[in-house]
Design a protein around this motif. Structure first.
Motif, PDB file in Angstrom:
ATOM      1  N   MET A 171      33.000  46.342  44.964  1.00 39.62           N
ATOM      2  CA  MET A 171      32.700  47.207  46.313  1.00 39.62           C
ATOM      3  C   MET A 171      32.124  48.564  45.826  1.00 39.62           C
ATOM      4  O   MET A 171      31.585  49.086  46.782  1.00 39.62           O
ATOM      5  N   THR A 172      32.146  48.759  44.660  1.00 43.78           N
ATOM      6  CA  THR A 172      31.641  50.100  44.098  1.00 43.78           C
ATOM      7  C   THR A 172      30.392  50.100  44.057  1.00 43.78           C
ATOM      8  O   THR A 172      29.693  51.178  43.768  1.00 43.78           O
ATOM      9  N   ASP A 224      33.592  44.935  50.952  1.00 45.24           N
ATOM     10  CA  ASP A 224      34.765  45.798  51.317  1.00 45.24           C
ATOM     11  C   ASP A 224      35.898  45.826  50.304  1.00 45.24           C
ATOM     12  O   ASP A 224      36.930  46.321  50.265  1.00 45.24           O
ATOM     13  N   MET A 225      35.714  44.856  49.421  1.00 48.60           N
ATOM     14  CA  MET A 225      36.551  44.625  48.299  1.00 48.60           C
ATOM     15  C   MET A 225      36.077  43.802  47.143  1.00 48.60           C
ATOM     16  O   MET A 225      35.632  42.863  47.272  1.00 48.60           O
ATOM     17  N   SER A 226      36.246  44.325  45.989  1.00 43.82           N
ATOM     18  CA  SER A 226      36.013  43.710  44.631  1.00 43.82           C
ATOM     19  C   SER A 226      36.833  42.666  44.509  1.00 43.82           C
ATOM     20  O   SER A 226      38.341  42.554  44.686  1.00 43.82           O
ATOM     21  N   THR A 227      36.389  41.397  44.137  1.00 46.26           N
ATOM     22  CA  THR A 227      37.057  40.278  43.720  1.00 46.26           C
ATOM     23  C   THR A 227      36.466  39.741  42.537  1.00 46.26           C
ATOM     24  O   THR A 227      35.467  40.131  41.995  1.00 46.26           O
ATOM     25  N   SER A 272      38.957  37.325  39.947  1.00 44.00           N
ATOM     26  CA  SER A 272      40.092  36.494  39.777  1.00 44.00           C
ATOM     27  C   SER A 272      40.699  35.847  41.167  1.00 44.00           C
ATOM     28  O   SER A 272      40.628  36.647  41.930  1.00 44.00           O
ATOM     29  N   GLY A 279      42.801  34.100  44.242  1.00 40.13           N
ATOM     30  CA  GLY A 279      43.929  34.085  44.672  1.00 40.13           C
ATOM     31  C   GLY A 279      44.471  35.585  44.963  1.00 40.13           C
ATOM     32  O   GLY A 279      45.587  35.812  45.370  1.00 40.13           O
ATOM     33  N   MET A 280      43.624  36.539  44.949  1.00 38.55           N
ATOM     34  CA  MET A 280      43.985  38.117  45.214  1.00 38.55           C
ATOM     35  C   MET A 280      43.236  38.628  46.029  1.00 38.55           C
ATOM     36  O   MET A 280      43.832  39.454  46.798  1.00 38.55           O
ATOM     37  N   GLY A 281      41.878  38.577  46.392  1.00 32.39           N
ATOM     38  CA  GLY A 281      41.110  39.175  47.346  1.00 32.39           C
ATOM     39  C   GLY A 281      41.830  38.854  48.881  1.00 32.39           C
ATOM     40  O   GLY A 281      41.867  39.842  49.899  1.00 32.39           O
ATOM     41  N   SER A 293      45.036  38.906  49.497  1.00 28.46           N
ATOM     42  CA  SER A 293      46.002  39.521  49.626  1.00 28.46           C
ATOM     43  C   SER A 293      45.547  41.151  50.288  1.00 28.46           C
ATOM     44  O   SER A 293      45.885  41.783  50.904  1.00 28.46           O
ATOM     45  N   ALA A 294      44.229  41.408  49.614  1.00 32.51           N
ATOM     46  CA  ALA A 294      43.665  42.846  49.803  1.00 32.51           C
ATOM     47  C   ALA A 294      43.349  42.685  51.537  1.00 32.51           C
ATOM     48  O   ALA A 294      43.381  43.820  52.196  1.00 32.51           O
TER      49      ALA A 294
END
Lengths: 280, 322
Positions: free
Chosen positions: A108-109, A115-118, A120, A122-124, A126-127
């Protein structure tokens, strides 16, 4: 985007995107063609029909959010973002190169529209739920969409997140599971069984739809139904084919994380050029 | 310039100071939200939850999801304070912290209580003795271990104003209030809390109190120890550490943590690279803890003023042999 979908136009776009995805990955020399091709019809429908976004204002506070929790499918996302005008399409040919805004997994940077770095698994997801929660608590009108891989649903954190979203009544959230049936080393049902997948989501308190994830009209219809407020989060289990559109890639485990060779690419592009629009 | 110390008559747990400081900060700063995983009581966020129910997020016993939710909230302009036990955050959600918070440099504050051995009777699974090494290894991450309740409140205020991810490690048990109300905290500063030129004791957390006691014992033998409060492990105040090496010629580190990768590791990295002098590390020597009363554990694992004073004498003798 318009409320009346032009399904043939969306199908034609998706067919062109397939070609660009394969070219990009072959040029990069590595990447994930299988899961990019299984996801591209859905991504096309999202960005060219459904999402309320403004590429000229990627930080617009009331934009719809999209999180690619299956981050390895990002070549498909980058192609769509470029076509939608988030950045110059010439960047597509720098995929995975040092200094590129288009990283091997979403960052995302570096990438406008992400809108979100992903990365790994199973975690994006949650964001995305955090974004939906912020929208609910602040009374914002946006919706949040997260795309998960089916293999990704083997990660326990997916179910922590599913439980939480249902408990919070996040009906501004749509999860889309790219149910292509394959993971890195084999069929999902042979590694750790996922079925009955939609019923698992329902048991966790979600509204669930099952569709053909390559039927553009069905995709558009399912996304539209998910807009309606139900007090429950919405999941679309999209049945897809890994590598969809190229006969010798479809359903082949080996193309999970391997670029096509130049010869394979030429054959794939010829197939895609010969295919009728939409069933690419 | 030494800092004014409190009179030493009061004890307070840093987690108690945290709950109060965050509640006060939230009254001023509407972007603050608080998240816990079924630990609102232990992490002292019950008052926050009561005062700001719409800004409190109960995540249940699911730390991975909690870290991800915090990242998502941060992208929407919130300042999430995420609280669990140090054993669980970072322990149960390290990759979420790495990929979703540290890599995109999101403004999430991870404030964990029950750090270190002094959790006590719950034993080794509950005693995070490696959390600082884990968090220090993450690029973009600020890592802070306040020494007392006064400093904890100042750290929370500083972090509200600080843009970027941070980890704060707090304790379970009441500890002496070292600093008076005039204490000023700045991220990245290691203030001198006692002056001296013979040896430096660089300490963090509960070991600052032990370091001051060790300095008094050393003074009785004519050894003047400088005490640095290295509350910010990262970014470490390298100038203060190098000055200590140059001016005192020997350093003891003291932390309630494994001597590998925490404050001891950080100080050794700086000293070895910039001004090599003898360093002795007081901390947990590459092992896990066990059940016991906090003070008994400190004694058994050498986290005491006596252990620091002994280390200082070893460092001094190495310096003289130089």
């Amino acid at each position: 985007m318009g409320q009346t979908p032009d399904v043939p136009a969306l199908e034609a776009r998706a067919r062109e995107f397939r070609k660009t995805i394969l070219r990009m990955i072959t040029q990069a020399g590595s990447g994930h063609p299988g899961g990019s091709l299984s996801a591209i019809d859905i991504l096309t429908a999202l960005y060219f029909h459904h999402l309320r976004v403004d590429p000229a204002r990627p930080q617009w506070p009331d934009r719809d959010r999209f999180v690619l929790s299956k981050g390895h499918g990002c070549p498909a996302w980058y192609v769509v973002l470029a076509a939608r005008g988030y950045f110059d399409p010439s960047h597509l040919w720098t995929l995975r190169r040092i200094g590129s805004p288009l990283q091997g997994h979403p960052d995302m940077t570096r990438t406008p529209g992400v809108d979100m770095s992903t990365g790994s698994l199973g975690m994006g997801f949650s964001a995305a739920i955090g974004m939906a929660l912020a929208g609910k608590r602040d009374g914002r009108p946006y919706r949040v969409y997260a795309m998960l891989g089916d293999g990704e649903c083997q990660e326990g954190a997916v179910w922590e997140a599913a439980m939480f979203a249902a408990h919070q009544g996040l009906d501004n959230l749509t999860a889309i599971v790219d149910r292509n049936g394959l993971q890195q080393t084999g069929r999902t049902e042979e590694r750790v069984r996922l079925d009955p997948l939609a019923e698992k989501w329902r048991a966790f308190g979600w509204e669930a739809q099952e569709i053909d994830g390559h039927d553009m009209a069905a995709i558009v219809g399912a996304l539209g139904r998910a807009r309606a407020g139900t007090g429950r989060p919405e999941v679309i289990v999209a049945h897809t084919v890994k590598g969809k559109g190229v006969s010798f890639v479809e359903g082949v485990v080996g193309f999970h994380g391997k670029a096509l060779t130049q010869d394979e690419l030429a054959r794939a592009l010829a197939e895609l050029d010969g295919a009728p629009a939409g069933r690419g | 310039m030494a800092i004014r110390l409190a009179d030493g008559s009061r004890n307070r747990a840093t987690r108690d100071a945290y709950g109060e400081a965050l509640l006060q900060a939230a009254r001023r700063e509407p972007r603050i939200v608080a998240l816990t995983g079924d630990l609102r009581d232990s992490t002292r966020l019950e008052a926050f939850a009561g005062a700001f129910p719409d800004r409190f997020v109960e995540c249940g016993i699911a730390e991975q999801n909690m870290a991800g939710i915090a990242a998502g909230l941060a992208t929407c302009g919130k300042i999430p304070f995420v609280s669990s036990f140090a054993a669980f955050a970072p322990g149960r959600c390290y990759d979420q912290i790495r990929v979703l918070i540290a890599q995109p440099r999101l403004n999430v504050k991870l404030v964990s209580t029950h750090g270190g051995l002094t959790v006590g009777e719950d034993g080794m699974s509950a005693q995070a003795v490696e959390d600082l090494a884990m968090m220090r290894a993450l690029a973009n991450m600020t890592v802070i271990v306040p020494a007392d309740a006064t400093e904890t409140a100042a750290v929370i205020d500083a972090l509200v104003a600080h843009d970027g991810p941070a980890y704060v490690r707090l304790g379970r048990s009441a500890v002496p209030v070292l600093f008076d109300e005039g204490y000023r905290f700045a991220v990245g500063a290691a203030p001198v809390v006692r002056d001296g030129d013979d040896v430096t004791i660089a300490a963090c957390g509960i070991m600052v109190t032990e370091a001051l006691e060790a300095a008094r014992a050393l003074a009785a033998d004519g050894v003047e120890a400088r005490v640095l409060n290295c509350a910010t492990l990262k970014p470490l105040d390298e100038a203060a550490v190098v000055a200590a090496a140059r001016e005192t010629g020997a350093i003891v580190t003291a932390e309630e943590h494994t001597i590998l990768g925490g404050l001891g590791g950080a100080v050794c990295e700086v000293v070895a690279a910039s001004h090599p002098v003898p360093v002795e590390r007081v901390g947990i020597r590459d092992r896990f803890g066990e059940s016991g009363a906090p003070r008994a554990l400190q004694d058994a694992y050498g986290l005491t003023a006596a252990a620091i004073a002994a280390a200082a004498r070893r460092a001094l003798s190495r310096k003289r042999r130089g």
